[in-house]
Motif scaffolding. Structure first.
Motif, short mmCIF file in Angstrom:
data_model
loop_
_atom_site.label_atom_id
_atom_site.label_comp_id
_atom_site.label_asym_id
_atom_site.label_seq_id
_atom_site.Cartn_x
_atom_site.Cartn_y
_atom_site.Cartn_z
N PRO A 85 34.45 7.73 55.49
CA PRO A 85 34.63 7.01 53.76
C PRO A 85 33.72 8.69 53.22
CG PRO A 85 33.52 5.68 54.90
CD PRO A 85 33.78 6.59 55.59
N ILE A 86 34.31 8.99 51.95
CA ILE A 86 33.80 9.46 51.38
C ILE A 86 33.78 9.06 50.10
CG2 ILE A 86 33.09 11.78 52.14
CD1 ILE A 86 35.48 12.62 50.77
N LYS A 87 32.46 8.31 48.30
CA LYS A 87 32.09 7.76 47.61
C LYS A 87 32.84 9.01 46.76
CE LYS A 87 29.45 4.76 47.57
NZ LYS A 87 28.21 4.17 47.28
N VAL A 88 34.10 7.89 45.45
CA VAL A 88 33.86 9.32 44.89
C VAL A 88 33.45 8.78 43.09
CG1 VAL A 88 35.62 9.63 43.28
CG2 VAL A 88 36.35 10.26 45.41
N MET A 89 32.33 8.62 42.75
CA MET A 89 31.34 7.83 41.42
C MET A 89 31.88 8.08 40.73
SD MET A 89 27.87 8.76 43.26
CE MET A 89 27.49 10.71 43.33
N ARG A 90 32.77 8.83 40.36
CA ARG A 90 33.18 8.85 39.02
C ARG A 90 35.19 8.92 38.76
NH1 ARG A 90 31.34 12.47 34.10
NH2 ARG A 90 33.85 12.24 33.67
N ASP A 91 35.39 8.33 38.00
CA ASP A 91 36.80 7.96 38.08
C ASP A 91 37.70 8.96 37.29
OD1 ASP A 91 39.63 7.34 38.87
OD2 ASP A 91 39.24 5.95 37.48
N GLU A 92 38.03 10.38 38.02
CA GLU A 92 39.11 11.53 37.39
C GLU A 92 40.07 12.18 38.46
OE1 GLU A 92 36.99 15.22 36.14
OE2 GLU A 92 35.58 14.15 34.03
N LYS A 128 31.54 21.90 39.30
CA LYS A 128 31.70 21.03 38.26
C LYS A 128 31.38 19.66 38.71
CE LYS A 128 34.55 24.61 35.86
NZ LYS A 128 36.43 24.47 36.13
N LEU A 129 31.90 19.28 39.77
CA LEU A 129 32.49 17.80 39.85
C LEU A 129 30.33 17.35 40.57
CD1 LEU A 129 34.57 17.82 43.25
CD2 LEU A 129 35.30 16.75 41.73
N ILE A 130 29.02 17.95 40.59
CA ILE A 130 28.20 17.55 40.76
C ILE A 130 27.85 17.53 39.27
CG2 ILE A 130 25.85 18.04 41.39
CD1 ILE A 130 27.78 20.11 43.70
N GLU A 131 28.01 18.81 38.21
CA GLU A 131 27.43 18.35 37.21
C GLU A 131 27.55 17.01 36.77
OE1 GLU A 131 27.78 22.80 36.05
OE2 GLU A 131 29.84 21.81 35.26
N SER A 132 29.51 16.45 36.85
CA SER A 132 30.08 15.75 36.23
C SER A 132 29.53 14.47 36.45
CB SER A 132 31.44 15.58 35.94
OG SER A 132 32.11 16.82 35.21
N GLY A 133 28.57 14.10 37.80
CA GLY A 133 28.33 12.99 38.41
C GLY A 133 29.57 12.70 39.12
N ILE A 134 30.26 12.93 40.11
CA ILE A 134 31.60 12.15 40.23
C ILE A 134 31.53 12.73 41.95
CG2 ILE A 134 33.86 13.08 41.12
CD1 ILE A 134 34.27 14.34 38.45
N ALA A 135 30.54 13.75 42.66
CA ALA A 135 30.47 13.41 43.57
C ALA A 135 29.26 14.57 44.44
CB ALA A 135 31.66 14.05 44.99
N THR A 136 28.32 14.05 45.77
CA THR A 136 27.68 14.99 45.84
C THR A 136 28.17 16.00 46.15
OG1 THR A 136 27.58 13.29 48.14
CG2 THR A 136 26.22 12.38 46.04
N PRO A 137 27.06 17.22 47.14
CA PRO A 137 27.58 18.33 47.34
C PRO A 137 27.68 17.86 49.26
CG PRO A 137 25.00 18.27 46.62
CD PRO A 137 26.00 17.14 46.95
N ASN A 138 27.37 16.66 49.61
CA ASN A 138 27.49 15.97 51.03
C ASN A 138 29.23 15.80 51.53
OD1 ASN A 138 26.19 16.55 53.85
ND2 ASN A 138 26.31 14.34 53.73
N ASP A 139 29.15 14.69 50.02
CA ASP A 139 30.51 14.38 50.06
C ASP A 139 31.59 15.38 49.86
OD1 ASP A 139 30.07 12.14 50.90
OD2 ASP A 139 29.99 10.92 48.91
N ILE A 140 31.35 15.86 48.99
CA ILE A 140 32.42 17.21 48.65
C ILE A 140 33.00 18.32 50.41
CG2 ILE A 140 32.29 19.71 47.21
CD1 ILE A 140 31.20 18.63 45.45
N GLU A 141 31.34 18.54 50.42
CA GLU A 141 31.57 19.38 52.01
C GLU A 141 32.58 18.37 53.30
OE1 GLU A 141 31.04 23.07 54.75
OE2 GLU A 141 31.00 22.52 52.09
#
Length: 642
Positions: free
Chosen positions: A176-183, A308-321
């Motif tokens: 699982p990876i966490k999407v911290m902001r809903d977009e 952009k996802l990192i700037e917006s606080g949506i996900a961490t680099p590790n979860d994106i990768e």
């Protein structure tokens, strides 16, 4: 732990999700309004489980238990009664989802999850009683095979439910990876959204077959337009339309799919789309590869969206990768790619795409404009470094009195990549500094020694490829020059870089089932970690030529006859190899070992620099691209000699 799961919607995703939970030991209520969909789900679950059984991935006992774990329903009320989690898996249409979720919330007090791939959880929560219990649990297709699950927090979601679902996903074998902001688009689909748009825009003045040919020549199993057809042009169309509403009006600028969708030409599902489809395969015209859209274009768009996802606080680099690697079934994601590029490289490419298409989505993020690309992705590197400092990920090292034991531990095939080589170097530092260690056993954890190189690495240039080869050569060369006896115990697959590691050891012993070989020339490469030099020095030019140029595999007996290995252990081989290593550590003088190794290896004419330079030269060639592409497509390569 509560064990009842309700899955509402028994289509492809729904019955796949139900099967995953049932395999994980949960009791599953699978519901669909249409009886014919339920019947199809039963057949397809049976077929899927039968394949897992015949391939040895599950036992007959688990097969039977899984089938018993699934119950079928035709109404939501009965299906969700007493369910710990109710998962909505109906078609990706907002009206359908909101109605189904509303009905689910009327009949259960448990957690409610939506399998939506794009729609914001916060929008759907408006139709759910007690919206704090609604979250996203996005599986990837096919759920039984794909490891990734995106867990999405809506604006009203209680964090405790996020934690529960993360734990549940792990319990059923998912990552699982966490999407911290809903977009819209969450992580994986959001990262790939701009490339959907650029390929859609390019369709008006490009030959799709040529673009597909280019991307397949880079080792991808499908080109972008073949993939469009495969997933459904209506799905791509609907995604772009939704992104236009939620992310940017720019996603609505492409009209090149309208005529296909309006005519009902949706791709594989209708037999016709951008290509004609027959028996589940696209009929693609022969075309010369076209770089109308380049790999650098795609990489830059993905890196840009990741920042952009990192700037917006949506996900961490590790979860994106992790998300891009597992969700798109790729060897690397944008964070890894960015390590080999500069902000100016990406900035130049994005500016060029913007000038060409006049689409704001392609404009570089503030991170890239300000030259902060490496800094933005540094949490990924920090997490990786922290993991590697606290526990070795790729190497298991133990010390027993005067004996060191190194076990390769990277997937079941013990693949050799940059991370493993770095850890091996660190372990060799420890061994070199420890005067109590006189002999070292190297083997693989599990059934294989090593099946060769780890391809899950992005290498951005021939020079970088040459440097990677040189790093491996230099690491293995340390084994040859150290005043310790290194014994390699070979078993299972001993291929490519794995065989090269074994050749760097002083003594090689083997189980009877070992299979040795260098597949590199069949991929457009050469052995690049010293194998092209050490093998002929060991067994002579003629036999080395046969093994390297034929790319054929040999068994342990032939390896013994050739002199690659000196002993074959058929019973308790690893224990016998360890016993041999321990005996050598007790009775052989380290000073004598140092002198003997210098004298013996000093007579060999080994030129490792020339080998690494040759690897760099091959990296830019078309034969390597064709070799990798053929390997992924499971066919014979058609080399052109360049």
């Amino acid at each position: 732990m509560d064990s009842k799961i309700a899955v509402i919607g028994a289509g492809t995703m729904g019955h796949g999700i139900a099967e995953v939970f049932a395999l994980g030991g949960y009791c599953v209520n699978l519901e669909d309004f249409y009886p014919e969909v339920i019947e199809r789900a039963k057949r397809e679950i049976n077929e899927s489980l039968s394949k897992l059984l015949s391939s040895g991935k599950i036992t007959r006992e688990l097969y039977d238990k899984t089938l018993k774990n699934i119950n079928y329903y035709n109404n939501i009320k009965d299906a969700v009664d007493g369910a710990y989690i109710s998962i909505e898996a109906v078609p990706e249409k907002f009206e359908i989802k909101k109605n189904v979720l509303s009905e689910i919330s009327n009949y259960t007090d448990g957690i409610i999850a939506s399998n939506t791939s794009n729609i914001r959880i916060t929008e759907l929560a408006e139709f759910v009683k007690k919206p704090e219990r609604l979250l996203g649990m996005h599986f990837f297709n096919p759920p039984v095979l794909m490891k990734l699950v995106e867990v999405i927090k809506g604006d009203k979601t209680d964090e405790k439910y996020i934690d529960e679902i993360m734990a549940v996903a792990k319990a059923i074998g998912k990552v699982p990876i966490k999407v911290m902001r809903d977009e819209a688009g969450f992580i994986v689909n959001r990262v790939s959204a701009p490339e959907l748009l650029v390929f859609c825009m390019a369709l008006s003045d490009s030959d799709p077959a040529g673009i597909d040919a280019f991307f397949k020549s880079q080792g991808l199993p499908m080109g972008p337009y073949q993939l469009f057809d495969y997933v459904g042009l209506d799905t791509v169309y609907d995604s772009l339309k939704y992104y236009a509403q939620e992310l940017s009006p720019d996603y609505g600028k492409c009209k090149n799919l309208d005529s296909y969708v309006n005519a009902g030409k949706l791709g594989m599902k209708t037999g016709s789309g951008i290509y004609r489809w027959e028996n589940g395969k696209a009929v693609i015209p022969e075309a010369a590869p076209s770089e109308k859209i380049s790999l650098m274009d795609v990489f830059s768009l993905e890196i840009n969206e990741a920042t952009k996802l990192i700037e917006s606080g949506i996900a961490t680099p590790n979860d994106i990768e992790t998300g891009v690697k597992l969700g798109l079934n790729r060897p690397f994601g944008p964070v890894t790619v960015a390590q080999g590029l500069s902000s100016s490289d990406v900035l130049k490419t994005l500016n060029s795409l913007y000038e060409k298409y006049k689409i704001d989505v392609f404009k570089p993020s503030s991170t890239i404009i300000n030259g902060k690309l490496k800094e933005a992705f540094s949490p990924h590197k920090a997490e990786k470094a922290r993991d590697e400092n606290t526990a070795q990920k790729y190497i298991i090292f133990e010390k027993h009195e005067n004996t060191g034991i190194i076990k390769l531990n990277n997937t079941k095939n013990n693949l050799i990549g940059s991370g493993l080589i770095d850890e091996l170097n660190a372990v060799l530092d420890r061994i070199s500094a420890d005067n109590d260690i006189h002999a070292v056993l190297i083997t693989g954890n599990g059934t294989n020694f090593s099946a060769g190189a780890d391809l899950s690495q992005f290498i951005n240039s021939p020079y970088a490829f040459m440097e990677m080869s040189k790093k491996g050569e230099n690491t293995f060369d340390r084994i040859t020059k150290m005043n310790k006896i290194f014994v390699a115990y070979l078993k299972g697959y001993v291929l490519g870089g794995g065989l090269e590691l074994a050749l760097a050891c002083d003594i090689r012993v083997s189980s009877g089932d070992a299979v040795l070989g260098f597949p590199e020339t069949s991929l457009g490469l050469i052995p690049g970690y010293g194998g092209s030099q050490r093998l002929p020095a060991l067994i002579g030019i003629s036999r080395a030529m046969d093994i390297i140029l034929s790319a054929e595999r040999i068994n342990a007996q032939k390896a013994y006859e050739y002199g690659i290995i000196t002993r074959i252990f058929n019973d308790d081989g690893e224990a016998q190899a360890l016993k041999l290593t321990e005996e050598l550590s007790q009775r052989i003088s380290p000073a004598s070992v140092y002198t003997a190794k210098r004298l013996i290896y000093g007579t060999s004419r080994i030129n490792l620099d020339f080998e690494s330079i040759s690897m760099g030269m091959l990296y830019g060639g078309n034969d390597l691209k064709e070799g990798i592409r053929a390997f992924m497509e499971k066919r014979s390569p058609k080399f052109g000699g360049n």
